[in-house]
Design an enzyme around this catalytic site. Structure first.
Site, PDB file in Angstrom:
ATOM      1  N   PRO A 114       4.574  11.013 -13.229  1.00 40.90           N
ATOM      2  CG  PRO A 114       6.784  11.066 -13.898  1.00 40.90           C
ATOM      3  CD  PRO A 114       5.547  11.884 -13.861  1.00 40.90           C
ATOM      4  CB  VAL A 115       3.525   7.195  -8.870  1.00 38.62           C
ATOM      5  CG1 VAL A 115       3.326   6.974  -7.379  1.00 38.62           C
ATOM      6  CG2 VAL A 115       2.192   7.177  -9.584  1.00 38.62           C
TER       7      VAL A 115
ATOM      8  CB  ALA B 243       8.983  10.660 -10.163  1.00 35.46           C
ATOM      9  N   GLY B 244       8.903  13.225  -7.610  1.00 34.26           N
ATOM     10  CA  GLY B 244       9.250  14.626  -7.395  1.00 34.26           C
ATOM     11  C   GLY B 244       8.386  15.607  -8.183  1.00 34.26           C
ATOM     12  CG  LEU B 245       7.597  15.782 -12.167  1.00 37.27           C
ATOM     13  CD1 LEU B 245       7.358  15.077 -13.478  1.00 37.27           C
ATOM     14  CD2 LEU B 245       7.859  17.245 -12.432  1.00 37.27           C
TER      15      LEU B 245
ATOM     16  CB  SER C 177       1.205  11.588  -9.221  1.00 38.08           C
ATOM     17  OG  SER C 177       1.608  10.629  -8.287  1.00 38.08           O
TER      18      SER C 177
ATOM     19  CG  ASP D 104       4.220  18.716  -3.082  1.00 38.23           C
ATOM     20  OD1 ASP D 104       5.101  19.570  -3.295  1.00 38.23           O
ATOM     21  OD2 ASP D 104       4.465  17.502  -2.943  1.00 38.23           O
TER      22      ASP D 104
HETATM   23  O1  PMV Z   1       8.817  14.912  -3.321  1.00 36.63           O
HETATM   24  P1  PMV Z   1       7.992  16.095  -3.609  1.00 36.63           P
HETATM   25  O2  PMV Z   1       8.196  16.687  -4.954  1.00 36.63           O
HETATM   26  O3  PMV Z   1       6.561  15.939  -3.275  1.00 36.63           O
HETATM   27  O4  PMV Z   1       8.538  17.291  -2.682  1.00 36.63           O
HETATM   28  C1  PMV Z   1       8.474  17.259  -1.333  1.00 36.63           C
HETATM   29  C2  PMV Z   1       9.068  18.487  -0.774  1.00 36.63           C
HETATM   30  C3  PMV Z   1       9.587  18.322   0.648  1.00 36.63           C
HETATM   31  O5  PMV Z   1      10.057  19.608   1.056  1.00 36.63           O
HETATM   32  C4  PMV Z   1      10.761  17.355   0.686  1.00 36.63           C
HETATM   33  C5  PMV Z   1       8.498  17.833   1.603  1.00 36.63           C
HETATM   34  C6  PMV Z   1       7.385  18.825   1.856  1.00 36.63           C
HETATM   35  O6  PMV Z   1       6.313  18.392   2.301  1.00 36.63           O
HETATM   36  O7  PMV Z   1       7.590  20.048   1.670  1.00 36.63           O
END
Ligand code: PMV
Length: 308
Positions: free
Chosen positions: A96-97, A99-101, A103, A147
């Protein structure tokens, strides 16, 4: 034709504080994948096809700061190719775009690998991760680099910004249920809101980041020694600090509470927050009940994943 896939990821501990030089722990999630396929294109030019986001365009018609154009062009310049051969870059993602996973980083890694291989010069992991990091800046503004690192290496990473990557070991596998609020929440916004907050009182918020750092260290020790049950309460503590940083939301808090009520050992938001995903630590046999509780509390999708 060349094809490459990259996994999704979740941050176990340390999001946001990681942007300020504190450590964080992240693991790949292989149930979701981004896949890039590069093939010859007899019509001429470079085509970019990404049906998930309704994109079908010549590369030359995309704005130079379009994340996909940026990542494709970065591969050409990394390989010193000034007139690239005609090809089609086809991208598909089950992640999912926003959404914390995440993409974005997975798409970048898959494109960089498939395209560099198509061009006969496959890039090593270190270069793949660096190019994906550059592309991340279009999504995140000031990304920490966590990421692109966890997705490139597809292993559990203990990450500190600008430091060499460290893979951590998982003493005993453990089970997480991921709950997706279904609310798109651009990480760029929550990261810049946290920066504004930090600028109002660097001492106060620096202490919050220090507390998160302590949690990360304790969690790493417990995960490595196989005492995974002990990380449940650390998740609860990390979530409370993320609430203080204003990056939780009513929907995330509702899922976190539902997880705890249905027997999870701990729960927290994961990633940028405000929407997107949260995670709960569970006994394996309790995973279906917690997933069901998430859906009743409004989750649009749940994933049960094993770490280690
Ligand atoms: O939103 P996500 O899953 O891409 O996580 C970002 C993590 C943060 O610490 C909020 C930002 C980062 O670049 O580390």
């Amino acid at each position: 034709m060349t094809t490459s896939s990259a996994p999704g990821k979740i941050i176990l501990f340390g999001e946001h504080a990681v942007v300020y030089g504190r450590p964080a722990l992240a693991v790949p999630v292989t149930q979701v994948q981004a896949t890039a396929t590069v093939s010859e294109n007899s019509r001429g030019g470079i085509r970019v096809e990404a049906p998930n986001i309704n994109l079908s365009s010549d590369l030359s018609r995309l704005a130079p700061d379009h994340p996909l154009a940026a990542v494709i062009n970065s591969v050409f310049s990394a390989l010193s190719i000034s007139s690239p051969s005609d090809c089609t870059v086809y991208i598909q993602s089950t992640i999912p775009v926003a959404a914390g996973l995440w993409s974005g980083a997975a798409v970048s890694v898959a494109v960089i690998r498939a395209l560099s291989e198509f061009l006969g010069q496959p890039l090593p992991n270190e270069r793949v991760s660096t190019l994906a990091y550059e592309a991340e800046k279009f999504h995140h503004g000031t990304p920490s680099g966590i990421d692109n690192t966890v997705i490139t290496y597809a292993r559990p990473v203990y990450f500190i910004k600008s430091k060499p990557i460290e893979i951590f070991s998982v003493g005993k596998p453990f089970t997480l249920v991921i709950g997706d609020t279904g609310i798109p929440a651009p990480t760029k916004e929550s990261v810049s809101d946290v920066r504004r907050l930090w600028e109002t009182d660097k001492t106060r918020w620096g202490k919050v980041f220090d507390e998160i750092e302590k949690i990360v260290h304790e969690a790493k020790k417990k995960i490595e020694s196989g005492e995974w049950k002990g990380i449940g309460s650390l998740m609860d503590q990390n979530h409370a600090l993320l609430q203080e940083l204003t990056v939780s939301s009513v929907e995330l808090d509702r899922l976190v509470a539902a997880g705890r009520r249905s027997g999870a050992l701990g729960a927290k938001l994961s990633g940028g927050g405000r929407g997107g995903n949260m995670i709960a630590l569970v006994e394996k046999e309790n995973a279906p009940a917690v997933a069901e509780a998430f859906r009743s509390a409004g989750a649009k999708r749940t994933i049960v994943t094993q770490v280690g």
